[in-house]
Motif scaffolding. Structure first.
Motif, mmCIF file in Angstrom:
data_model
loop_
_atom_site.group_PDB
_atom_site.id
_atom_site.type_symbol
_atom_site.label_atom_id
_atom_site.label_comp_id
_atom_site.label_asym_id
_atom_site.label_seq_id
_atom_site.Cartn_x
_atom_site.Cartn_y
_atom_site.Cartn_z
ATOM 1 N N VAL A 149 0.759 -1.250 -0.201
ATOM 2 C CA VAL A 149 0.182 0.101 0.031
ATOM 3 C C VAL A 149 0.799 1.276 -0.001
ATOM 4 C CG1 VAL A 149 -1.969 1.216 1.264
ATOM 5 C CG2 VAL A 149 -1.671 -1.446 1.328
ATOM 6 N N VAL A 150 1.917 1.230 0.924
ATOM 7 C CA VAL A 150 2.613 2.490 1.100
ATOM 8 C C VAL A 150 3.878 2.555 0.206
ATOM 9 C CG1 VAL A 150 3.817 3.810 2.613
ATOM 10 C CG2 VAL A 150 1.962 2.653 3.477
ATOM 11 N N GLY A 151 4.484 1.347 0.139
ATOM 12 C CA GLY A 151 5.748 1.415 -0.796
ATOM 13 C C GLY A 151 5.488 1.344 -1.877
ATOM 14 N N LEU A 152 4.688 0.594 -2.336
ATOM 15 C CA LEU A 152 4.340 0.335 -3.965
ATOM 16 C C LEU A 152 3.443 1.404 -4.461
ATOM 17 C CD1 LEU A 152 4.525 -3.444 -4.755
ATOM 18 C CD2 LEU A 152 6.504 -1.927 -4.852
ATOM 19 N N ALA A 153 2.272 1.377 -4.018
ATOM 20 C CA ALA A 153 1.217 2.149 -4.589
ATOM 21 C C ALA A 153 1.225 3.630 -3.937
ATOM 22 C CB ALA A 153 -0.212 1.611 -4.205
ATOM 23 N N GLY A 154 2.212 3.978 -3.015
ATOM 24 C CA GLY A 154 2.312 5.186 -2.436
ATOM 25 C C GLY A 154 1.049 5.960 -1.766
ATOM 26 N N LEU A 155 0.188 5.105 -1.126
ATOM 27 C CA LEU A 155 -1.063 5.607 -0.313
ATOM 28 C C LEU A 155 -0.528 5.456 0.962
ATOM 29 C CD1 LEU A 155 -3.376 3.411 -2.514
ATOM 30 C CD2 LEU A 155 -3.136 5.863 -2.873
ATOM 31 N N THR A 292 4.178 -10.412 -3.463
ATOM 32 C CA THR A 292 4.629 -9.026 -3.849
ATOM 33 C C THR A 292 5.367 -9.106 -5.128
ATOM 34 O OG1 THR A 292 4.035 -8.524 -1.354
ATOM 35 C CG2 THR A 292 5.070 -6.942 -2.926
ATOM 36 N N ASN A 293 6.441 -9.899 -4.819
ATOM 37 C CA ASN A 293 7.535 -9.776 -5.854
ATOM 38 C C ASN A 293 6.760 -10.276 -7.328
ATOM 39 O OD1 ASN A 293 9.551 -8.793 -4.804
ATOM 40 N ND2 ASN A 293 10.334 -10.793 -3.834
ATOM 41 N N ARG A 294 6.071 -11.078 -7.398
ATOM 42 C CA ARG A 294 5.205 -11.553 -8.532
ATOM 43 C C ARG A 294 4.296 -10.437 -9.174
ATOM 44 N NH1 ARG A 294 7.086 -16.365 -10.791
ATOM 45 N NH2 ARG A 294 5.508 -15.512 -12.409
ATOM 46 N N LEU A 295 3.813 -9.921 -8.091
ATOM 47 C CA LEU A 295 2.810 -8.662 -8.591
ATOM 48 C C LEU A 295 3.428 -7.590 -9.223
ATOM 49 C CD1 LEU A 295 -0.006 -8.883 -5.790
ATOM 50 C CD2 LEU A 295 -0.299 -9.537 -8.039
ATOM 51 N N ARG A 296 4.760 -7.474 -8.518
ATOM 52 C CA ARG A 296 5.499 -6.103 -9.142
ATOM 53 C C ARG A 296 6.013 -6.417 -10.432
ATOM 54 N NH1 ARG A 296 11.058 -4.397 -7.154
ATOM 55 N NH2 ARG A 296 10.662 -2.904 -8.892
ATOM 56 N N ARG A 297 5.939 -7.459 -11.083
ATOM 57 C CA ARG A 297 6.353 -7.917 -12.562
ATOM 58 C C ARG A 297 5.173 -7.796 -13.379
ATOM 59 N NH1 ARG A 297 9.860 -10.464 -9.318
ATOM 60 N NH2 ARG A 297 11.872 -9.804 -9.888
ATOM 61 N N LEU A 298 3.758 -7.934 -12.735
ATOM 62 C CA LEU A 298 2.514 -8.090 -13.556
ATOM 63 C C LEU A 298 2.041 -6.440 -13.617
ATOM 64 C CD1 LEU A 298 0.758 -11.191 -11.706
ATOM 65 C CD2 LEU A 298 1.945 -11.061 -14.048
ATOM 66 N N PRO A 299 1.388 -6.409 -14.703
ATOM 67 C CA PRO A 299 0.754 -5.152 -14.916
ATOM 68 C C PRO A 299 0.164 -4.628 -13.804
ATOM 69 C CG PRO A 299 0.231 -6.538 -16.715
ATOM 70 C CD PRO A 299 0.960 -7.454 -15.565
ATOM 71 N N ILE A 300 -0.355 -5.066 -12.831
ATOM 72 C CA ILE A 300 -0.989 -4.669 -11.728
ATOM 73 C C ILE A 300 0.037 -4.024 -10.862
ATOM 74 C CG2 ILE A 300 -1.170 -6.706 -10.374
ATOM 75 C CD1 ILE A 300 -3.854 -3.707 -10.237
ATOM 76 N N GLY A 301 0.983 -4.450 -10.690
ATOM 77 C CA GLY A 301 2.159 -4.106 -9.727
ATOM 78 C C GLY A 301 2.730 -3.035 -10.312
ATOM 79 N N ARG A 302 2.937 -2.867 -11.600
ATOM 80 C CA ARG A 302 3.592 -2.023 -12.239
ATOM 81 C C ARG A 302 2.620 -0.655 -12.096
ATOM 82 N NH1 ARG A 302 4.880 -4.621 -16.908
ATOM 83 N NH2 ARG A 302 6.744 -5.707 -16.140
ATOM 84 N N ALA A 303 1.374 -0.817 -12.160
ATOM 85 C CA ALA A 303 0.680 0.106 -12.232
ATOM 86 C C ALA A 303 0.487 0.763 -11.002
ATOM 87 C CB ALA A 303 -0.861 -0.477 -12.387
ATOM 88 N N TRP A 304 0.809 -0.004 -9.865
ATOM 89 C CA TRP A 304 1.018 0.693 -8.395
ATOM 90 C C TRP A 304 1.841 1.527 -8.524
ATOM 91 C CZ3 TRP A 304 0.386 -5.026 -5.647
ATOM 92 C CH2 TRP A 304 -0.912 -5.202 -5.706
ATOM 93 N N GLU A 305 3.425 0.975 -8.920
ATOM 94 C CA GLU A 305 4.210 1.895 -8.813
ATOM 95 C C GLU A 305 4.225 3.220 -9.545
ATOM 96 O OE1 GLU A 305 8.295 0.191 -8.019
ATOM 97 O OE2 GLU A 305 7.645 -1.564 -9.221
ATOM 98 N N ALA A 306 3.520 3.027 -10.849
ATOM 99 C CA ALA A 306 3.292 4.205 -11.581
ATOM 100 C C ALA A 306 2.255 5.105 -10.812
ATOM 101 C CB ALA A 306 2.632 3.898 -12.812
ATOM 102 N N LEU A 307 1.285 4.641 -10.191
ATOM 103 C CA LEU A 307 0.204 5.439 -9.283
ATOM 104 C C LEU A 307 1.249 6.086 -8.469
ATOM 105 C CD1 LEU A 307 -2.663 6.098 -8.891
ATOM 106 C CD2 LEU A 307 -2.469 4.457 -6.999
ATOM 107 N N ARG A 308 2.246 5.451 -7.590
ATOM 108 C CA ARG A 308 3.160 6.123 -6.695
ATOM 109 C C ARG A 308 3.845 7.322 -7.213
ATOM 110 N NH1 ARG A 308 7.743 2.748 -5.027
ATOM 111 N NH2 ARG A 308 8.403 3.312 -7.138
ATOM 112 N N GLU A 309 4.198 7.136 -8.668
ATOM 113 C CA GLU A 309 5.339 8.099 -9.191
ATOM 114 C C GLU A 309 4.127 9.233 -9.738
ATOM 115 O OE1 GLU A 309 8.741 7.372 -9.984
ATOM 116 O OE2 GLU A 309 8.191 6.281 -8.082
#
Lengths: 445, 242
Positions: A149-155, A292-309
């Motif tokens: 929530v905090v680290g990846l999605a930045g919420l 978490t590590n798998r999700l990071r490599r999937l579109p949804i995880g990347r979307a979380w990180e992009a959302l944080r950015e």
């Protein structure tokens, strides 16, 4: 005094003699006040009661040592002209250190895993250490969950403990009212916590940063207050007790004929259950990390990180930020739910006392200290924080003071957390972890 | 050029709270055209760009894309119709690599085209290929703008919306960016709607242009006509030509 005048004569150094003299007098007075009473007088048991002996000579030496020590500090460390850094680290050593750290980082994860796997069987591991490591692993799991929530999605979520509480109470209540077993309740607790994650997610969709933090903080409190006041259902402040212990996939840990020890031909020992608990939470934590590590490599995880950015950029690229946020809350909440039901089965007793704001703050501190988005950082921070709490138990009321100081120091020293690099989720030839310090921050923070 | 416009904006009004930013804007972009919208700071250019994408929503009027009314659609639904935007201020993802940024751009497109689109983007901006595994935030301003455009192109857009691509860039880099836009239009027939303050370059590049003042379209014409116009010269080009 001659020493002092000598050093003040050296070029480039200023030793303010009156100021130092005054400081030394104050030091001497304080030292006298402390050691004069504690060292100079000593009670001894004498015939017919306590006797008093004096040790003025020892007290004098201690006070003298303090004063001389402070004088040396003045001369060698505090007399430097302003602006000159205290210690200069040569660039070569610095980059060499970074190189070594990078190589250590590669083997750190697997090494930690091996240590974690054999830990219960090490000769020095006793009940106390095992309990402590179960506690640390629980926080590692919570940290990894919150990291989504905090680290990846930045919420920024200040009420994460609410999901932990929901997981714990889900298991306790389902067991109490329907007699469900731990293994049935574990997924249910996760689903319920994820569901509440979505419930929380909806009203906060438009909020960011500070405002989001306030609402999540309130959410955490609402859950706790409801648990506290819904006496008929949750037992209120009395909590819920007699929560069933987990079985080894149906085999209970007891002395009986169908017990774990009997079936596996072992001598009965109460530590079996603790070791099982240890591996249970280790497995749960590793699942969290793996997912978490798998999700990071999937579109949804990347979307979380992009959302944080950058949220606006996300929208302009056609991401549905609503669903991206809700999945982050739900996934993070789900893992807290798992951890919560583990907590309930380990303790056997839960009450709203266990789910106060300080828990949320602690988990968040672990994520932030570890470096937002870093999985290894969370492990280190959990060991330092939770293990540190135990180590400093002796210090009693100063414990929080020490921790406050340590956190301030870490945040000054490493403002982005202990591990502040982000490893790309996809790469061509080699992983290149670039320190976050070198990259400007996104809008998401 | 086809008769029916690809994008049609009819009497669109947009408000920020009580303040009216767009006061009935009507314009159109035909397939295969480069259309530019010029105007001063605060004229409402970026607002129009964002209104097309549904945020803020148009309070009145209609936005029609390829014969379909998109006025009431959600932002992500609009972008799924293959309208890609390179937003103002570039807004790349700073901690993600160039490659990851491009993957994010392909969110709405069919994964089957990914490799093809990627090589096309790298062909257009070879600099990005060199910087492939570098963080977006460590790129120079010009490279970031290239990345922002390349990222938008990864969505295989039918209409590319560019919001001030020349913002804060050195003249030489601006030239490079504009050449790339021209190339996209010539080679791939990509329709481009360009919002610019750099009126001279924008009008030279564009087939047609619109001038916006205080939320109203005050002039329109071909790029050449507008460049030659006295009013445009006085208001936007004095000292701007180089």
């Amino acid at each position: 005094m001659t020493e002092m005048t000598n050093s003040s004569a050296r070029p480039g150094r200023h030793l303010d003699v009156p100021r130092v003299a005054k400081d030394l007098v104050v030091t001497a007075l304080i030292a006298t006040a402390i050691f004069g009473s504690t060292i100079a007088f000593r009670t001894v048991s004498a015939a017919g009661g306590l006797g008093l002996t004096t040790r003025f000579d020892v007290a004098f030496y201690v006070i003298a040592a303090v004063v001389v020590g402070r004088l040396l500090l003045w001369i060698f460390f505090w007399s430097k002209p302003a602006g000159e850094p205290a210690v200069e680290i040569p660039a070569g050593i610095k980059s060499g250190f970074a190189h070594v750290a990078a190589r250590l980082g590669k083997i750190f994860g697997p090494a930690m895993l091996i240590i974690a796997l054999v830990f219960p069987f090490l000769p020095f591991t006793d009940r106390y250490l095992l309990d402590l490591s179960i506690l640390i692993l629980t926080y590692v799991m919570l940290g990894w969950g919150l990291n989504i929530v905090v680290g990846l999605a930045g919420l920024l979520d200040l009420g994460y403990v609410a999901f932990y509480a929901i997981g714990a109470y889900s298991y306790a209540l389902l067991a109490q009212y329907f007699g469900f077993s731990f293994w049935m309740c574990l997924p249910l607790a996760g689903i319920l916590a994820a569901f509440w994650g979505i419930i929380l997610g909806f009203p906060v969709l438009r909020l960011r940063g500070d405002y989001l933090a306030i609402v999540t903080l309130a959410f955490g409190e609402i859950i706790r207050v409801v648990l506290l006041n819904w006496y008929k259902f949750t037992g209120g402040p009395d909590g819920l007790s007699g929560i069933p212990r987990p079985s080894f996939f149906g085999i209970p840990f007891n002395r009986g004929e169908d017990g774990f020890a009997e079936i596996f031909g072992l001598e009965y020992s109460s530590i079996h259950r603790i070791v099982f608990m240890y591996f249970l939470i280790l497995a749960l934590a590793l699942i969290t990390n793996f997912v978490t590590n798998r999700l990071r490599r999937l579109p949804i995880g990347r979307a979380w990180e992009a959302l944080r950015e950058d949220e606006i950029a996300c929208r302009s690229l056609g991401l549905n930020t609503t669903s991206v946020k809700l999945t982050a809350f739900a996934t993070g909440g789900m893992f807290a739910g798992f951890a919560g039901s583990f907590f309930a089965t380990r303790q056997g007793f839960i009450s709203p006392e266990s789910f106060t704001f300080i828990e949320s703050a602690l988990i968040l501190a672990i994520v932030v200290l570890g470096g937002m988005g870093s999985q290894v950082g969370v492990v280190i921070a959990s060991i330092v924080m939770i293990g540190g709490f135990e180590v400093f138990r002796e210090a009693e009321q100063y414990r929080m003071l020490i921790f406050g100081l340590a956190m301030v120091v870490i945040m000054i020293w490493r403002p982005r957390g202990l591990i502040s690099t982000r490893i790309p989720s996809i790469f061509l030839k080699e992983k290149k972890a670039v320190s976050a310090d070198m990259v400007s921050q996104g809008e998401g923070h | 050029m086809t008769a029916t416009p690809l994008l049609e904006i009819r009497n669109v009004e947009t408000y920020y709270g009580k303040i009216q930013a767009l006061k009935g804007v009507t314009m159109e972009v035909k397939a295969g055209e480069i259309v530019t919208l010029i105007g001063a700071n605060g004229a409402g250019k970026s607002t129009l760009m964002m209104t097309i994408c549904g945020d803020p929503r148009a309070a009145a009027g209609q936005i029609i894309f390829d014969g379909q009314d998109i006025t009431k659609l959600q932002t992500h639904e609009i972008t799924r119709m293959r309208i890609a935007q390179s937003p103002e201020g570039r807004r790349i993802f700073p901690r993600m690599t160039v490659y990851e940024n491009l993957i994010m751009g392909a969110t709405t497109s069919d994964p089957a085209y990914f490799d093809e689109d990627l090589s096309r983007a790298f062909e257009l901006f070879p600099r990005l290929k060199e910087r492939r595994d570098q963080r977006g935030g460590t790129l120079s301003g010009g490279e970031q703008q290239m990345l922002a455009i390349a990222r938008a192109l990864m969505a295989r857009p039918r209409l590319l919306l560019l919001d001030e691509p020349s913002l804060g860039l050195a003249p030489l880099v601006v030239k490079q960016i504009f050449e790339a836009i021209k190339e996209l239009n010539d080679k791939d027939g990509l329709t481009v709607f360009l919002v610019e303050q750099n009126a001279y370059h924008a009008l030279k590049l564009a087939d047609r242009g619109y001038v916006m003042v205080n939320g109203n379209i005050t002039m329109s014409g071909t790029g050449k006509e507008l460049l030659a116009s006295e009013e445009v010269r006085a208001a936007y080009l004095e000292g701007g030509a180089h």
